[in-house]
Design a protein around this motif. Sequence first.
Motif, PDB file in Angstrom:
ATOM      1  N   ALA A  21      46.456   7.047  56.228  1.00 23.88           N
ATOM      2  CA  ALA A  21      46.165   7.246  54.801  1.00 23.88           C
ATOM      3  C   ALA A  21      44.817   7.935  54.614  1.00 23.88           C
ATOM      4  O   ALA A  21      44.633   8.715  53.688  1.00 23.88           O
ATOM      5  N   PHE A  22      43.882   7.647  55.507  1.00 26.68           N
ATOM      6  CA  PHE A  22      42.543   8.231  55.408  1.00 26.68           C
ATOM      7  C   PHE A  22      42.559   9.715  55.783  1.00 26.68           C
ATOM      8  O   PHE A  22      42.156  10.569  55.005  1.00 26.68           O
ATOM      9  N   TRP A  23      43.049  10.042  56.978  1.00 29.30           N
ATOM     10  CA  TRP A  23      42.996  11.416  57.486  1.00 29.30           C
ATOM     11  C   TRP A  23      43.970  12.349  56.775  1.00 29.30           C
ATOM     12  O   TRP A  23      43.689  13.536  56.624  1.00 29.30           O
ATOM     13  N   ALA A  24      45.117  11.849  56.372  1.00 27.69           N
ATOM     14  CA  ALA A  24      46.150  12.713  55.787  1.00 27.69           C
ATOM     15  C   ALA A  24      45.989  12.897  54.279  1.00 27.69           C
ATOM     16  O   ALA A  24      46.739  13.647  53.678  1.00 27.69           O
ATOM     17  N   SER A  25      45.017  12.265  53.699  1.00 26.27           N
ATOM     18  CA  SER A  25      44.845  12.301  52.248  1.00 26.27           C
ATOM     19  C   SER A  25      44.213  13.610  51.784  1.00 26.27           C
ATOM     20  O   SER A  25      43.293  14.137  52.413  1.00 26.27           O
ATOM     21  N   TYR A  26      44.701  14.093  50.641  1.00 24.82           N
ATOM     22  CA  TYR A  26      44.063  15.251  50.008  1.00 24.82           C
ATOM     23  C   TYR A  26      42.642  14.904  49.574  1.00 24.82           C
ATOM     24  O   TYR A  26      41.782  15.770  49.503  1.00 24.82           O
ATOM     25  N   TYR A  27      42.415  13.637  49.290  1.00 27.04           N
ATOM     26  CA  TYR A  27      41.088  13.199  48.865  1.00 27.04           C
ATOM     27  C   TYR A  27      40.091  13.243  50.022  1.00 27.04           C
ATOM     28  O   TYR A  27      38.884  13.197  49.799  1.00 27.04           O
ATOM     29  N   PHE A  28      40.578  13.338  51.239  1.00 25.33           N
ATOM     30  CA  PHE A  28      39.730  13.552  52.412  1.00 25.33           C
ATOM     31  C   PHE A  28      39.619  15.043  52.721  1.00 25.33           C
ATOM     32  O   PHE A  28      38.536  15.543  53.012  1.00 25.33           O
ATOM     33  N   LEU A  29      40.733  15.735  52.658  1.00 21.32           N
ATOM     34  CA  LEU A  29      40.760  17.151  53.046  1.00 21.32           C
ATOM     35  C   LEU A  29      39.979  18.046  52.086  1.00 21.32           C
ATOM     36  O   LEU A  29      39.267  18.954  52.524  1.00 21.32           O
ATOM     37  N   ILE A  30      40.106  17.816  50.797  1.00 24.88           N
ATOM     38  CA  ILE A  30      39.404  18.658  49.821  1.00 24.88           C
ATOM     39  C   ILE A  30      37.882  18.536  49.964  1.00 24.88           C
ATOM     40  O   ILE A  30      37.188  19.558  50.001  1.00 24.88           O
ATOM     41  N   PRO A  31      37.308  17.331  50.075  1.00 24.36           N
ATOM     42  CA  PRO A  31      35.862  17.253  50.312  1.00 24.36           C
ATOM     43  C   PRO A  31      35.435  17.917  51.635  1.00 24.36           C
ATOM     44  O   PRO A  31      34.339  18.469  51.717  1.00 24.36           O
ATOM     45  N   ILE A  33      36.812  20.603  52.902  1.00 21.79           N
ATOM     46  CA  ILE A  33      36.783  22.039  52.588  1.00 21.79           C
ATOM     47  C   ILE A  33      35.560  22.376  51.735  1.00 21.79           C
ATOM     48  O   ILE A  33      34.873  23.371  51.979  1.00 21.79           O
ATOM     49  N   ILE A  34      35.268  21.538  50.759  1.00 21.36           N
ATOM     50  CA  ILE A  34      34.084  21.761  49.913  1.00 21.36           C
ATOM     51  C   ILE A  34      32.820  21.725  50.761  1.00 21.36           C
ATOM     52  O   ILE A  34      31.922  22.558  50.588  1.00 21.36           O
ATOM     53  N   THR A  35      32.743  20.790  51.684  1.00 21.88           N
ATOM     54  CA  THR A  35      31.587  20.697  52.577  1.00 21.88           C
ATOM     55  C   THR A  35      31.433  21.979  53.387  1.00 21.88           C
ATOM     56  O   THR A  35      30.319  22.501  53.538  1.00 21.88           O
ATOM     57  N   PHE A  36      32.531  22.502  53.900  1.00 16.08           N
ATOM     58  CA  PHE A  36      32.490  23.746  54.669  1.00 16.08           C
ATOM     59  C   PHE A  36      31.986  24.906  53.811  1.00 16.08           C
ATOM     60  O   PHE A  36      31.111  25.658  54.216  1.00 16.08           O
ATOM     61  N   PHE A  37      32.550  25.046  52.605  1.00 16.70           N
ATOM     62  CA  PHE A  37      32.172  26.172  51.760  1.00 16.70           C
ATOM     63  C   PHE A  37      30.777  26.039  51.149  1.00 16.70           C
ATOM     64  O   PHE A  37      30.197  27.027  50.718  1.00 16.70           O
TER      65      PHE A  37
END
Length: 188
Positions: A21-31, A33-37
């Motif tokens: 639930a942690f790794w596969a969540s959009y709430y994890f992935l979007i931050p 991506i934001i961190t990268f950009f």
Amino acid sequence: MSKKPTNIFKMYWNAYGGFHAFWASYYFLIPLIITFFCSNHWLNNKVWINDPLTILPSLLGFTLAGYAMWLSVGNEKLKILLSSKFNKKNNDYSLFMQINASFIHFVIFQIVTLIFVYFLKYNDVANLIKIIEDYYILYNSTYAVLSFLGNLFYAIGFFLFIYSIFTMLATVLGIFRISFWIDSHNRK
């Protein structure tokens, strides 16, 4: 039904959904991506550290108040209804417990983020490198490793800050989902 763990953190983590639930969540992935950009911001501008230190204490207080309200809202019928509904993905915990775990997840990550950002604010890696340089001759590889670690810590801190905000969104949507179920139940 399987035996529930007695450790409170295991109970929370399992009710939340665990690593999947942690790794596969959009709430994890979007931050992430934001961190990268936003890497130019957290790499070159250490002023961002003031944002979580300003925002998160108020957000944490608001979260705890919201959690207390969530626990006090509703009558026994509502709590029985929510405690009897199980998600097909996570059969060991009721929807009531899953929403509680979502709130707890939110609070835990806000606290972890605050502690981590305070650590970053008061333990600057650049100062550590300067202290080491004053006493030892630093080789280029050692300097590169220490610089990389310093930047990694800033990336983690920035990510945790953005993730803490996104977990608030996840919790609010979870509560909305429950209100939808209650509405559907009341219409029957």
